[in-house]
Design a protein around this motif. Structure first.
Motif, PDB file in Angstrom:
ATOM      1  N   ILE A   1     -30.136   5.522  24.700  1.00  0.00           N
ATOM      2  CA  ILE A   1     -30.421   4.872  25.984  1.00  0.00           C
ATOM      3  C   ILE A   1     -29.136   4.769  26.793  1.00  0.00           C
ATOM      4  CG2 ILE A   1     -31.200   2.707  27.058  1.00  0.00           C
ATOM      5  CD1 ILE A   1     -33.443   4.176  25.596  1.00  0.00           C
ATOM      6  N   GLN A   2     -29.243   5.066  28.083  1.00  0.00           N
ATOM      7  CA  GLN A   2     -28.101   4.910  28.994  1.00  0.00           C
ATOM      8  C   GLN A   2     -28.078   3.462  29.491  1.00  0.00           C
ATOM      9  OE1 GLN A   2     -25.685   7.344  29.811  1.00  0.00           O
ATOM     10  NE2 GLN A   2     -26.702   8.211  28.028  1.00  0.00           N
TER      11      GLN A   2
ATOM     12  N   GLN B   1     -18.284  15.708  34.735  1.00  0.00           N
ATOM     13  CA  GLN B   1     -17.839  14.368  34.337  1.00  0.00           C
ATOM     14  C   GLN B   1     -19.030  13.446  34.065  1.00  0.00           C
ATOM     15  OE1 GLN B   1     -15.479  13.710  37.870  1.00  0.00           O
ATOM     16  NE2 GLN B   1     -13.561  13.728  36.677  1.00  0.00           N
ATOM     17  N   MET B   2     -20.069  13.560  34.896  1.00  0.00           N
ATOM     18  CA  MET B   2     -21.236  12.707  34.700  1.00  0.00           C
ATOM     19  C   MET B   2     -21.964  13.089  33.410  1.00  0.00           C
ATOM     20  SD  MET B   2     -24.183  11.541  37.335  1.00  0.00           S
ATOM     21  CE  MET B   2     -22.974  10.532  38.174  1.00  0.00           C
ATOM     22  N   LEU B   3     -22.129  14.384  33.178  1.00  0.00           N
ATOM     23  CA  LEU B   3     -22.772  14.837  31.941  1.00  0.00           C
ATOM     24  C   LEU B   3     -21.971  14.375  30.731  1.00  0.00           C
ATOM     25  CD1 LEU B   3     -24.950  16.447  30.476  1.00  0.00           C
ATOM     26  CD2 LEU B   3     -23.522  18.492  30.786  1.00  0.00           C
ATOM     27  N   GLU B   4     -20.660  14.482  30.820  1.00  0.00           N
ATOM     28  CA  GLU B   4     -19.791  14.050  29.725  1.00  0.00           C
ATOM     29  C   GLU B   4     -19.946  12.545  29.471  1.00  0.00           C
ATOM     30  OE1 GLU B   4     -15.487  14.770  30.297  1.00  0.00           O
ATOM     31  OE2 GLU B   4     -15.818  16.256  28.721  1.00  0.00           O
TER      32      GLU B   4
ATOM     33  N   LEU C   1     -23.288  11.974  27.732  1.00  0.00           N
ATOM     34  CA  LEU C   1     -23.234  12.418  26.332  1.00  0.00           C
ATOM     35  C   LEU C   1     -22.362  11.502  25.474  1.00  0.00           C
ATOM     36  CD1 LEU C   1     -23.152  16.305  26.683  1.00  0.00           C
ATOM     37  CD2 LEU C   1     -25.077  14.830  26.071  1.00  0.00           C
ATOM     38  N   ASN C   2     -21.299  10.940  26.050  1.00  0.00           N
ATOM     39  CA  ASN C   2     -20.468   9.990  25.294  1.00  0.00           C
ATOM     40  C   ASN C   2     -21.278   8.750  24.905  1.00  0.00           C
ATOM     41  OD1 ASN C   2     -18.202  11.622  25.283  1.00  0.00           O
ATOM     42  ND2 ASN C   2     -17.320  10.681  27.110  1.00  0.00           N
ATOM     43  N   PHE C   3     -22.100   8.239  25.841  1.00  0.00           N
ATOM     44  CA  PHE C   3     -22.969   7.101  25.507  1.00  0.00           C
ATOM     45  C   PHE C   3     -23.976   7.516  24.433  1.00  0.00           C
ATOM     46  CE2 PHE C   3     -21.731   5.122  29.615  1.00  0.00           C
ATOM     47  CZ  PHE C   3     -21.372   3.880  29.122  1.00  0.00           C
ATOM     48  N   HIS C   4     -24.551   8.689  24.591  1.00  0.00           N
ATOM     49  CA  HIS C   4     -25.506   9.194  23.594  1.00  0.00           C
ATOM     50  C   HIS C   4     -24.851   9.266  22.215  1.00  0.00           C
ATOM     51  CE1 HIS C   4     -28.339  11.851  21.556  1.00  0.00           C
ATOM     52  NE2 HIS C   4     -27.318  12.644  21.267  1.00  0.00           N
ATOM     53  N   ASN C   5     -23.676   9.889  22.149  1.00  0.00           N
ATOM     54  CA  ASN C   5     -22.990  10.091  20.869  1.00  0.00           C
ATOM     55  C   ASN C   5     -22.594   8.785  20.196  1.00  0.00           C
ATOM     56  OD1 ASN C   5     -23.321  12.831  21.173  1.00  0.00           O
ATOM     57  ND2 ASN C   5     -21.250  13.190  21.919  1.00  0.00           N
ATOM     58  N   SER C   6     -22.368   7.747  20.980  1.00  0.00           N
ATOM     59  CA  SER C   6     -21.997   6.455  20.396  1.00  0.00           C
ATOM     60  C   SER C   6     -23.198   5.762  19.744  1.00  0.00           C
ATOM     61  CB  SER C   6     -21.384   5.544  21.461  1.00  0.00           C
ATOM     62  OG  SER C   6     -22.369   5.101  22.385  1.00  0.00           O
ATOM     63  N   GLN C   7     -24.417   6.261  20.002  1.00  0.00           N
ATOM     64  CA  GLN C   7     -25.623   5.610  19.509  1.00  0.00           C
ATOM     65  C   GLN C   7     -26.359   6.381  18.412  1.00  0.00           C
ATOM     66  OE1 GLN C   7     -28.226   4.304  22.801  1.00  0.00           O
ATOM     67  NE2 GLN C   7     -26.477   4.692  24.141  1.00  0.00           N
TER      68      GLN C   7
ATOM     69  N   ARG D   1     -24.527   7.909  41.422  1.00  0.00           N
ATOM     70  CA  ARG D   1     -25.794   7.743  40.714  1.00  0.00           C
ATOM     71  C   ARG D   1     -25.837   6.389  40.000  1.00  0.00           C
ATOM     72  NH1 ARG D   1     -26.235  12.100  43.069  1.00  0.00           N
ATOM     73  NH2 ARG D   1     -26.883  14.092  42.176  1.00  0.00           N
ATOM     74  N   TYR D   2     -27.058   5.964  39.693  1.00  0.00           N
ATOM     75  CA  TYR D   2     -27.310   4.759  38.918  1.00  0.00           C
ATOM     76  C   TYR D   2     -28.067   5.149  37.653  1.00  0.00           C
ATOM     77  CZ  TYR D   2     -26.528   2.045  43.198  1.00  0.00           C
ATOM     78  OH  TYR D   2     -25.994   1.474  44.311  1.00  0.00           O
ATOM     79  N   THR D   3     -27.836   4.398  36.580  1.00  0.00           N
ATOM     80  CA  THR D   3     -28.702   4.504  35.404  1.00  0.00           C
ATOM     81  C   THR D   3     -29.254   3.107  35.122  1.00  0.00           C
ATOM     82  OG1 THR D   3     -26.804   4.220  33.915  1.00  0.00           O
ATOM     83  CG2 THR D   3     -27.546   6.483  34.339  1.00  0.00           C
ATOM     84  N   ASN D   4     -30.447   3.074  34.513  1.00  0.00           N
ATOM     85  CA  ASN D   4     -31.104   1.790  34.298  1.00  0.00           C
ATOM     86  C   ASN D   4     -31.915   1.797  33.006  1.00  0.00           C
ATOM     87  OD1 ASN D   4     -31.836  -0.834  34.856  1.00  0.00           O
ATOM     88  ND2 ASN D   4     -33.591  -0.236  36.119  1.00  0.00           N
ATOM     89  N   PHE D   5     -31.234   1.960  31.888  1.00  0.00           N
ATOM     90  CA  PHE D   5     -31.836   1.893  30.552  1.00  0.00           C
ATOM     91  C   PHE D   5     -32.853   3.006  30.268  1.00  0.00           C
ATOM     92  CE2 PHE D   5     -30.745  -2.613  31.526  1.00  0.00           C
ATOM     93  CZ  PHE D   5     -29.676  -2.713  30.653  1.00  0.00           C
TER      94      PHE D   5
END
Length: 179
Positions: free
Chosen positions: A98-99, A111-114, A117-123, A146-150
């Motif tokens: 989850i972002q 940079q945004m994709l990275e 993916l860093n958040f993904h990899n931490s989970q 951009r915004y992310t919201n879970f």
């Protein structure tokens, strides 16, 4: 010639009397995870070693890997004790994270994709980590906002990058990980 490996061991090989699968079906679609479904007869040496959400399956055409994914479910065993197996492609791993709720400014698509993916990899566990590979999409001034919201990571990448900038996602499975 096709062959199938599970966790590095031969699950199917043409001509092998034990490493047999029936009704194998690979469904591939550009930009999506893809699926692999098959039935395993009870005499297959790996029959009892197939584990949901643990076993990793590769399908090869000659020496080229055309599918890499995880066993997701074994929905039924028929009266002859044949197991039906359903595998989802590795891109589906991006749905396992989850972002956070966040706001991003002045970032390039890479940079945004990275960041996603860093958040993904931490989970996720190591075998589900995905690293940035080749990014060919550009933004005219590299100032994405951009915004992310879970949302899950796959949805965030599709909505915030692919749908807005074009292109498609593709995973590459290498010996040192997924890119």
């Amino acid at each position: 010639m096709y062959k199938v490996k599970m966790d590095g061991r031969t699950l199917y090989y043409p001509g092998d009397k034990e490493a047999v699968l029936t009704a194998p079906t690979v469904r591939l679609q550009t930009g999506y995870a893809g699926t692999f479904e098959f039935t395993v007869p009870m005499n297959n040496p790996l029959y009892d070693q197939i584990q949901n959400r643990r076993s990793m399956v590769s399908v090869y055409r000659d020496s080229t890997e055309i599918f890499y994914g995880e066993v997701r479910k074994q929905p039924k065993i028929d009266r002859y004790k044949n197991k039906s197996v359903y595998c989802a492609g590795a891109m589906s791993f991006l749905s396992d994270s989850i972002q956070p709720q966040a706001e991003y400014h002045d970032m390039s698509p890479r940079q945004m994709l990275e960041t996603f993916l860093n958040f993904h990899n931490s989970q996720v566990e190591d075998r589900k980590k995905i690293y940035v590979g080749i990014v060919t999409i550009t933004d005219s001034n590299d100032s994405l906002y951009r915004y992310t919201n879970f949302e899950n990571t796959l949805k965030a990448i599709r909505e915030k990058l692919v749908d807005k900038l074009g292109g498609y996602l593709r995973l590459r499975h290498e010996s040192d990980g997924l890119y």
